[in-house]
Design an enzyme around this catalytic site. Sequence first.
Site, short mmCIF file in Angstrom:
data_model
loop_
_atom_site.label_atom_id
_atom_site.label_comp_id
_atom_site.label_asym_id
_atom_site.label_seq_id
_atom_site.Cartn_x
_atom_site.Cartn_y
_atom_site.Cartn_z
CG ASP A 1 -1.75 -1.26 1.37
OD1 ASP A 1 -1.31 -2.32 0.87
OD2 ASP A 1 -2.81 -1.19 1.97
CG ASP B 1 -5.59 0.44 0.13
OD1 ASP B 1 -6.60 0.40 -0.59
OD2 ASP B 1 -5.60 0.11 1.33
CG HIS C 1 -8.26 3.11 1.38
ND1 HIS C 1 -8.64 4.12 2.22
CD2 HIS C 1 -7.88 2.07 2.18
CE1 HIS C 1 -8.50 3.72 3.48
NE2 HIS C 1 -8.03 2.48 3.47
CG HIS D 1 -6.03 -4.29 -1.13
ND1 HIS D 1 -4.85 -3.57 -1.08
CD2 HIS D 1 -6.78 -3.82 -0.09
CE1 HIS D 1 -4.88 -2.70 -0.08
NE2 HIS D 1 -6.04 -2.85 0.55
#
Length: 405
Positions: A73, A109, A145, A247
């Site tokens: 990330d 992210d 995100h 992810h």
Amino acid sequence: MEPIDSCKHVPNLLSSFVDAFVDFSVTDGLFLPPNSNPQNHQNAPHPENDENAPGDIRAHYPSPPGRLIAIGDLHGDLAKSKEAFRLANLIDASGNWTGGSTTVVQVGDVLDRGGDEIKILYFLERLRRQAEKTGGKVITMNGNHEIMNVESDFRYVEKSGLKEFRVWVEWYRIGQVMKGLCEGLESRKDLFKGIPFSFREIDSDNEALIQELRARIAALRPNGPISARFLSRNATVLVIGDSVFVHGGLLPKHVEYGLQRINEEVRDWLNGLGGERAPGYCRGQDAVVWLRKFSEEKNCDCSALEHLLATIPGSKRMIMGHTIQEFGINGVCDNRAIRIDVGMSKGCGNGLPEVLEISENSGLRILTSNPLYQNKYKASSHSERKEGFGLSFPEQGPKQVEVKA
């Protein structure tokens, strides 16, 4: 002002110039090289805009001829992002690709928690195009995100991130005005169509914040200029050789549903073909971008993971981001689960960058800028020291090597 008739003979050239001008202005001086493998108009979900419509997003790739690098990330921190790429000797001092035939996977992210979100998207896109010219690949993925922001869930947005999108929208609109002066170019679209002028949670006197939120919604909503141009290129699930990338994590029901199907449906949603909400497998605690079943330090279900990997022919491990690993990249369940989110962003732990390297010659290695591992693993790894690097990981996990970023 009336459109300039003489422009109608050079619309594509002028459009490219305007786009490059806007890109340069938004990123403080970054130019994107031309696409070396432009998409076919007939295969793209939005034929009117090749660059914003990447076509098929593969879920399966064979083992790469060179190294395979996995990066966790990034969360809006461009400086740390570049440090991570330098650890693996993928970029030079100017941020240009030097990775040759290396394949890189960034597990999502990029958005939230920092003020360089758009700059990182451009940075990764430039590396993708540069890598293609040398036989390499840069593959980006969706994290939770990305999904949240496309759904206008801005709980983790920083003030600096809002400002970056406000600056972007100013330059984007200037570009639209410039294109509107010439016949033969696409007509100007209402960037803010359908976006409210006020928000219940925000004081109506806070005009600056309202405009920043409207800019972010416009850019990132399904088929928004940023989501369509950058995020729709992202994979959501990925298998390269014997490594599965995601992810959050995968469950058997996701594999049964179809990894390629997931990628294509998320791509279509990002391109505005699937409504305002993300597909169900991207929402909730068991979603592919939210699952923590295999990434929490003390709760990895090795039996469930072994069963999951058995449903994906040839796979040996699952590589995940999403959950910050306080002590750096690590492997559990005999390295069937590799967790690579080290919280490197200043807005999310400010950890020292680390990346995972997979190669036929060296196996799994962690490239790190953290000198603490020298002392921690000195006794167990002295015999495995290699010139130019630090010390290797003990037997239970991937090898650890220190690299000067």
